[in-house]
Write a protein that holds these residues in place. Structure first.
Motif, PDB file in Angstrom:
ATOM      1  N   LEU A  40       3.956  -6.668 -10.504  1.00 50.44           N
ATOM      2  CA  LEU A  40       4.464  -5.317 -10.753  1.00 50.44           C
ATOM      3  C   LEU A  40       3.771  -4.708 -11.971  1.00 50.44           C
ATOM      4  N   ASN A  41       3.377  -3.443 -11.834  1.00 50.43           N
ATOM      5  CA  ASN A  41       2.813  -2.691 -12.951  1.00 50.43           C
ATOM      6  C   ASN A  41       3.850  -2.616 -14.072  1.00 50.43           C
ATOM      7  N   ALA A  42       3.469  -2.988 -15.298  1.00 48.92           N
ATOM      8  CA  ALA A  42       4.411  -3.041 -16.415  1.00 48.92           C
ATOM      9  C   ALA A  42       5.013  -1.677 -16.727  1.00 48.92           C
ATOM     10  N   TYR A  43       4.217  -0.633 -16.577  1.00 42.65           N
ATOM     11  CA  TYR A  43       4.721   0.725 -16.865  1.00 42.65           C
ATOM     12  C   TYR A  43       5.771   1.123 -15.829  1.00 42.65           C
ATOM     13  N   PHE A  44       5.473   0.837 -14.560  1.00 43.37           N
ATOM     14  CA  PHE A  44       6.409   1.111 -13.468  1.00 43.37           C
ATOM     15  C   PHE A  44       7.718   0.353 -13.699  1.00 43.37           C
ATOM     16  N   TYR A  45       7.605  -0.892 -14.121  1.00 39.30           N
ATOM     17  CA  TYR A  45       8.773  -1.720 -14.392  1.00 39.30           C
ATOM     18  C   TYR A  45       9.628  -1.131 -15.511  1.00 39.30           C
ATOM     19  N   GLN A  46       8.987  -0.685 -16.600  1.00 36.47           N
ATOM     20  CA  GLN A  46       9.734  -0.107 -17.712  1.00 36.47           C
ATOM     21  C   GLN A  46      10.467   1.172 -17.302  1.00 36.47           C
ATOM     22  N   GLU A  56       2.380   9.460  -5.762  1.00 37.55           N
ATOM     23  CA  GLU A  56       2.662  10.843  -5.376  1.00 37.55           C
ATOM     24  C   GLU A  56       3.883  11.400  -6.103  1.00 37.55           C
ATOM     25  N   ALA A  57       4.880  10.540  -6.366  1.00 25.78           N
ATOM     26  CA  ALA A  57       6.118  11.007  -7.001  1.00 25.78           C
ATOM     27  C   ALA A  57       6.048  11.027  -8.522  1.00 25.78           C
ATOM     28  N   TYR A  58       5.344  10.044  -9.106  1.00 23.87           N
ATOM     29  CA  TYR A  58       5.369   9.897 -10.557  1.00 23.87           C
ATOM     30  C   TYR A  58       3.986   9.841 -11.217  1.00 23.87           C
ATOM     31  N   GLY A  59       2.940   9.808 -10.415  1.00 24.97           N
ATOM     32  CA  GLY A  59       1.601   9.776 -10.984  1.00 24.97           C
ATOM     33  C   GLY A  59       1.186   8.440 -11.556  1.00 24.97           C
ATOM     34  N   ILE A  60       1.930   7.371 -11.248  1.00 22.58           N
ATOM     35  CA  ILE A  60       1.573   6.029 -11.732  1.00 22.58           C
ATOM     36  C   ILE A  60       0.625   5.386 -10.732  1.00 22.58           C
ATOM     37  N   GLU A  61      -0.551   5.019 -11.189  1.00 19.64           N
ATOM     38  CA  GLU A  61      -1.521   4.368 -10.316  1.00 19.64           C
ATOM     39  C   GLU A  61      -1.244   2.867 -10.255  1.00 19.64           C
ATOM     40  N   GLU A  62      -1.463   2.289  -9.082  1.00 16.99           N
ATOM     41  CA  GLU A  62      -1.315   0.836  -8.883  1.00 16.99           C
ATOM     42  C   GLU A  62       0.046   0.341  -9.366  1.00 16.99           C
ATOM     43  N   ALA A  63       1.114   0.835  -8.757  1.00 17.06           N
ATOM     44  CA  ALA A  63       2.459   0.379  -9.120  1.00 17.06           C
ATOM     45  C   ALA A  63       2.621  -1.122  -8.906  1.00 17.06           C
ATOM     46  N   THR A 106       0.838  -1.207   0.000  1.00 14.96           N
ATOM     47  CA  THR A 106       0.000   0.000   0.000  1.00 14.96           C
ATOM     48  C   THR A 106       0.871   1.255   0.000  1.00 14.96           C
ATOM     49  N   LYS A 107       1.939   1.249   0.804  1.00 16.41           N
ATOM     50  CA  LYS A 107       2.847   2.406   0.870  1.00 16.41           C
ATOM     51  C   LYS A 107       3.603   2.601  -0.439  1.00 16.41           C
ATOM     52  N   ILE A 108       4.011   1.486  -1.074  1.00 17.28           N
ATOM     53  CA  ILE A 108       4.699   1.580  -2.368  1.00 17.28           C
ATOM     54  C   ILE A 108       3.794   2.262  -3.385  1.00 17.28           C
ATOM     55  N   ARG A 109       2.550   1.823  -3.440  1.00 17.05           N
ATOM     56  CA  ARG A 109       1.588   2.408  -4.380  1.00 17.05           C
ATOM     57  C   ARG A 109       1.438   3.915  -4.146  1.00 17.05           C
ATOM     58  N   LYS A 110       1.295   4.273  -2.882  1.00 18.41           N
ATOM     59  CA  LYS A 110       1.087   5.679  -2.535  1.00 18.41           C
ATOM     60  C   LYS A 110       2.302   6.517  -2.914  1.00 18.41           C
ATOM     61  N   LYS A 111       3.502   6.033  -2.592  1.00 16.41           N
ATOM     62  CA  LYS A 111       4.733   6.790  -2.871  1.00 16.41           C
ATOM     63  C   LYS A 111       4.962   6.959  -4.374  1.00 16.41           C
TER      64      LYS A 111
END
Length: 242
Positions: free
Chosen positions: A220-226, A202-209, A194-199
């Protein structure tokens, strides 16, 4: 689209896809046309994914896949394939695989994962050097130092990165943690995700990391991974090769 030799075999998967509000075409004739002509119908290119039935042989699957110019083929299987088989499928341009008896939750997360990867490919383009979400959000690459993850949060992300399909069961993710109480570890894992998702949001605007795969674990969210590949993981790779 589901290509098959027997429409009735595909009724379960068709119903699962329709529950997720996908329009589904199950076709024997399109497959038979390909068999006779060995040419794919341009009509197929209008579909987001093409599922190749387990009623179709591996040799036919390979021949069909090698003609395709897009990564939208999904192999339907009766049991989980080995890593060697999956690697071979990828050489044929098989994008992914799916159990014929997959649950609705697992199917939903699989398709979501594919959609994200396709979004990444579309956003990146052949000559793109960086990733951007929009002009109002931070540009990529992404680094851990920008977000200040805790040691535990970094460990969770790195375990997901190195796992098959960027996913891992909950028990495996918290294996080796100090606490001997499994319920306590699972609770700590849930809180950390939950904290990873929130951080990340807040930092990059990626939802559901990190996605929840209900009944199985996390992915892991594919966009976050890339974005990590462009930043944090790229730096690690350079250090290893020096």
């Amino acid at each position: 689209m589901i290509l098959t030799r027997n429409i009735s075999v595909e009724s379960y998967l068709q119903q699962q896809l329709q529950k997720l509000n996908y329009e589904v075409l199950v076709s024997v004739s399109l497959w038979e046309n390909w068999e006779h002509s060995r040419k794919s119908d341009h009509f197929m290119e209008s579909f987001q994914w093409i599922f190749l039935s387990e009623t179709i042989s591996d040799a036919e699957t390979r021949d069909f896949a090698e003609q395709c110019q897009q990564d939208y083929l999904v192999r339907i299987v009766g049991e989980e394939p080995s890593e060697e088989t999956v690697s071979e499928w990828r050489r044929w341009r098989i994008f992914d695989w799916l159990l014929a008896t997959t649950s609705l939750e697992r199917l939903r997360e699989k398709l979501l994962h594919k959609s994200l990867i396709q979004q990444v490919a579309a956003t990146q383009g052949p000559n793109s050097a960086t990733f951007t979400l929009s002009q109002s959000k931070k540009a990529f690459p992404l680094y851990f130092s920008d977000i200040h993850f805790t040691k535990l949060e970094k460990d969770i992300i790195r375990r997901l990165i190195t796992s098959k399909s960027l996913s891992m069961k909950r028990d495996e993710l918290c294996r080796g943690w100090r606490s001997k109480n499994q319920n306590s570890k699972l609770s700590q894992l849930s809180s950390s995700v939950t904290k990873i998702r929130k951080k990340v949001f807040e930092a990059y605007g990626i939802e559901e990391a990190v996605h929840t795969i209900w009944g199985e674990g996390y992915q892991l969210n594919a966009y976050f991974y890339q974005c990590l590949l462009k930043g944090e993981l790229h730096n690690q790779s350079q250090r290893l090769t020096i």
